[in-house]
Design an enzyme around this catalytic site. Sequence first.
Site, short mmCIF file in Angstrom:
data_model
loop_
_atom_site.label_atom_id
_atom_site.label_comp_id
_atom_site.label_asym_id
_atom_site.label_seq_id
_atom_site.Cartn_x
_atom_site.Cartn_y
_atom_site.Cartn_z
N GLY A 356 6.74 -0.58 20.37
CA GLY A 356 7.04 0.19 19.17
C GLY A 356 6.90 1.67 19.45
N ASP A 474 -7.71 6.52 7.83
CA ASP A 474 -6.31 6.09 7.82
C ASP A 474 -6.22 4.57 7.88
OD1 ASP A 474 -3.59 6.54 7.63
OD2 ASP A 474 -3.29 6.75 9.78
#
Length: 581
Positions: A356, A474
């Site tokens: 990715g 996050d």
Amino acid sequence: MVSFRHVSFPFFLCLLFLIFLSPPTAGDPIYTHCGSTGNYAANSTYETNLNLLLRSLASNTSLSGGFLNATVGQIPDQIYGLAMCRGDTNASVCRSCLSGDAIQDAPQLCAYNKGAIVGYDDCLLRYSNQRFFSTVATSVREIKWNVKNVTDASRFAKIVDELMSAITDWAVSNSTRRFATGQMVNSTKAPFPQIYGLVQCTQDLSPSQCQQCLQNILEPRPTQLEGKEGGRVVAASCNFRYEIYKFFDGAPSLRLEEPPENAPAPVVPPPTKTPEEEGKKKKATGMVLAIAIPLVTAFVLISIICICITRRRKPFVKLPLDGSSPKEIASVESLLLDISTLRFATANFSEENKLGEGGFGAVYKGLLPDGREIAVKRLSATSSQGFRELRNELVLVAKLQHRNLVRLLGVCLEEQEKLLVYEYVPNRSLDTILFDREKREQLNWGKRNKIIGGISRGLQYLHEESQLKIIHRDLKASNILLDADLNPKISDFGLARLFGGDQTQCTTNQVVGTFGYMAPEYVMHGQFSIKSDVYSFGVLVLEIVTGRKNSDFSNSEYSEDIVSYVSFQLHKYICCSVLDD
């Protein structure tokens, strides 16, 4: 037709000179073995993948230090390949052997076979539809020998065994390339003054696997080689060769000397001394001691003073990461990896191995020589923010060890590359399963509860149980990785912050993270704390329970996010329940 009578004799000599001294080619392979796992059809997907693999190995192996493995395609047409050049060859010879011979011969010698192995003097090529990386294969081997016989076969065999044992140990223990050469010099000068040897394993083998592979083909030595001046055995995973002449390039890795046979060690009688000599010796000893003792004492005192001064100073450490402290760098020095190792592991960061890509850069799947699967995070050269995130993640994650945190295996900062190496997690991130209509069917309530529990344990470790108090900042579905058993692992600590001592809250002017997961006080006032992560965790739990993205509610008639939507539904449910009562 031209008659030889019209050809000058000097021209004829030049012609012969050019013919016999022209550069040799790799020629016919010395080792060929076709697979037994089936055949492929012409113009099939497998053939297309095979051509892609062969071109990649031919062009990239010489650039990767002479060894490369790669995977192309998807099951059932997935194909695994490996190319290796002899350890003493240069890049030009390596490329010529692979592109000029190996990739041309293999598909022809094993026509339409899904697996093949071909070996030459200078290179070896192997491919199959079955994964073979990091496995020892010696059952099929090719044996070659010199037709000339030695005069003293038993002694020759003993010397060869000693030489091959020594260079095997060197290749296993002292060479990351799993390659070594050696020279044995026979002091008697006859009948075989020098013997040369070479051993090599494929670099995907661990040291113990390489040792096992070479022992399999060396012990016992094949009977065909008994009494022969030279011989070799070539298998898929390793090979060896010995001759009475130098057949490899460069200086040998080891140079040994064989003592004369049956030569006893000389016995030197102790010398006799007269009384006068004994007296002179005692006087000389006294003078030496009288001079040496004060010098040694002074040296010791000076050393002690220097040590004391040094201890008062702070040690200087060359920092490979800007802005990091010496202690931070010291905590990760043991994790440093060579760029060549990671190029081998990822097939030179090939597109086929890319998992990715995000704002930080690309992530590649790889395989280390010891058989461990890895994920390599490669910092984008144009991302200055990514560099700060890499430094932050490196310093923090290197100090953290928990089953629900992704494990950092290494780091590489060579050749302008900035790479972080993690354990490979086969089920990717939670969002790839949770928000896929088909894949999320495998997440029953038991598995969802297991994932929620694992994330909460990882957060508890970060907030309370580790030596450091860390706020992730996050936490979201794409930063939760799932292993083969769907155990969650918190990842991506690029935005994490470290709290010290009794600190419980911090304020920042730069709000970073993912909207929808950030607590209101953080978004509006820049205030973050443990409660900020707990808020993000709550949003994540709602996503896991509902199976819907937080962003799916941005166009909803009810609300702007999943929290407001769930609050609205609960409020409606409670109101309806009260009215019913």
